[in-house]
Enzyme design. Structure first.
Site, PDB file in Angstrom:
ATOM      1  N   GLY A  60      44.896  34.475  46.974  1.00 45.82           N
ATOM      2  CA  GLY A  60      46.326  34.358  46.702  1.00 45.82           C
ATOM      3  C   GLY A  60      46.931  32.991  46.897  1.00 45.82           C
ATOM      4  N   TRP A  62      46.625  30.228  45.105  1.00 42.63           N
ATOM      5  CA  TRP A  62      47.177  29.655  43.873  1.00 42.63           C
ATOM      6  C   TRP A  62      48.495  30.337  43.525  1.00 42.63           C
ATOM      7  CZ3 TRP A  62      43.750  27.719  39.321  1.00 42.63           C
ATOM      8  CH2 TRP A  62      42.925  26.685  39.769  1.00 42.63           C
ATOM      9  N   ASP A  80      43.059  40.203  39.738  1.00 39.73           N
ATOM     10  CA  ASP A  80      41.742  39.990  40.333  1.00 39.73           C
ATOM     11  C   ASP A  80      41.039  41.333  40.493  1.00 39.73           C
ATOM     12  OD1 ASP A  80      40.548  37.364  42.072  1.00 39.73           O
ATOM     13  OD2 ASP A  80      39.588  39.293  42.451  1.00 39.73           O
ATOM     14  N   ASP A  96      39.076  44.400  36.638  1.00 39.86           N
ATOM     15  CA  ASP A  96      38.107  43.474  36.053  1.00 39.86           C
ATOM     16  C   ASP A  96      38.666  42.940  34.736  1.00 39.86           C
ATOM     17  OD1 ASP A  96      35.924  42.167  34.927  1.00 39.86           O
ATOM     18  OD2 ASP A  96      34.478  43.671  35.611  1.00 39.86           O
ATOM     19  N   ASP A 121      41.133  30.603  38.197  1.00 39.10           N
ATOM     20  CA  ASP A 121      40.155  30.172  39.191  1.00 39.10           C
ATOM     21  C   ASP A 121      39.052  31.223  39.297  1.00 39.10           C
ATOM     22  OD1 ASP A 121      39.384  28.145  40.971  1.00 39.10           O
ATOM     23  OD2 ASP A 121      40.134  29.251  42.700  1.00 39.10           O
ATOM     24  N   LYS A 161      38.889  26.877  35.786  1.00 38.44           N
ATOM     25  CA  LYS A 161      37.712  26.400  36.506  1.00 38.44           C
ATOM     26  C   LYS A 161      36.463  26.621  35.669  1.00 38.44           C
ATOM     27  CE  LYS A 161      36.209  28.647  40.228  1.00 38.44           C
ATOM     28  NZ  LYS A 161      36.223  29.012  41.660  1.00 38.44           N
TER      29      LYS A 161
END
EC number: 2.1.1.166
Length: 206
Positions: A60, A62, A80, A96, A121, A161
């Site tokens: 959490g 970010w 997430d 997912d 991320d 990322k």
């Protein structure tokens, strides 16, 4: 020579530990907050009132940075696979991202509106097998890019990322077809030994 190598390793570990201590002191859930803060400050990612989608949000940090930056008139939607304690002002979806049902939940939460910034991320469950980990990480990055094509406003930005590997350049070129400019970022809070990089797509093309 061995002593010098040990000394250098200790210094690097000490610097990284500073980010952990700083995060604890400033109330961030992880040191990753400083990765986003550095990039956001350098590239002026956040604007008060904007709508942000945070993919791979746990734990959490970010989302914390995003909430601070967009202010009370902004919105942050976080997703997430893992559960986490929601933050005030954040909409959290557990699931997912690779599953259509979960994507539909995120789309429903957005209420037909597009995001002004997508940050990802996301990382696969690392196996230690470099080729496999890099491929799985790139797959998640590609899914995030596909999401941006439909759910990110034109002229807006995308931070993702990625892991260095054979597919890196191909993915960077893929992003260049969707954004006016794509730049590489390696924030100071990213460990030196880590293969992670961040690609920033600026000004999504209509």
């Amino acid at each position: 020579m061995k002593s010098a190598r040990t000394s250098r390793a200790w210094i690097k570990a000490h610097i990284n530990d500073n980010f952990v201590r700083k995060a604890n002191h400033e109330g961030y859930r992880s040191r990753a907050a400083y990765k986003l803060r550095e990039i956001a400050e350098h590239d002026a990612l956040f604007v008060p009132g904007m709508t942000v989608v945070d993919l791979g949000a746990v734990p959490g940090s970010w989302s914390q940075v995003a909430l601070e930056s967009v202010g009370p008139t902004g919105k942050v939607f976080a997703l997430d696979m893992l559960d986490m304690q929601p933050l005030p002002g954040m909409t959290f979806i557990q699931g997912d991202f690779r599953e259509n049902e979960v994507l539909a939940m995120l789309e429903a939460a957005l209420g037909g509106k597009r995001a002004d910034l997508v940050i990802s991320d996301m990382s696969p469950n690392l196996t230690g097998i470099r080729v496999s980990d890099q491929a799985q990480g790139m797959y998640l990055a590609e899914l995030a890019l596909i999401f941006c094509r439909e759910h990110l406003n034109p002229g807006k930005n995308f931070l993702v990322k990625v892991f260095q590997g054979s597919d890196f350049e191909a993915f960077r070129q893929m992003m260049q077809t969707d954004f006016s400019k794509v730049v590489i970022r390696k924030p100071k809070a990213s460990r030196d030994r880590s293969k992670e990089l961040y690609l920033l797509g600026l000004e999504k093309i209509i």
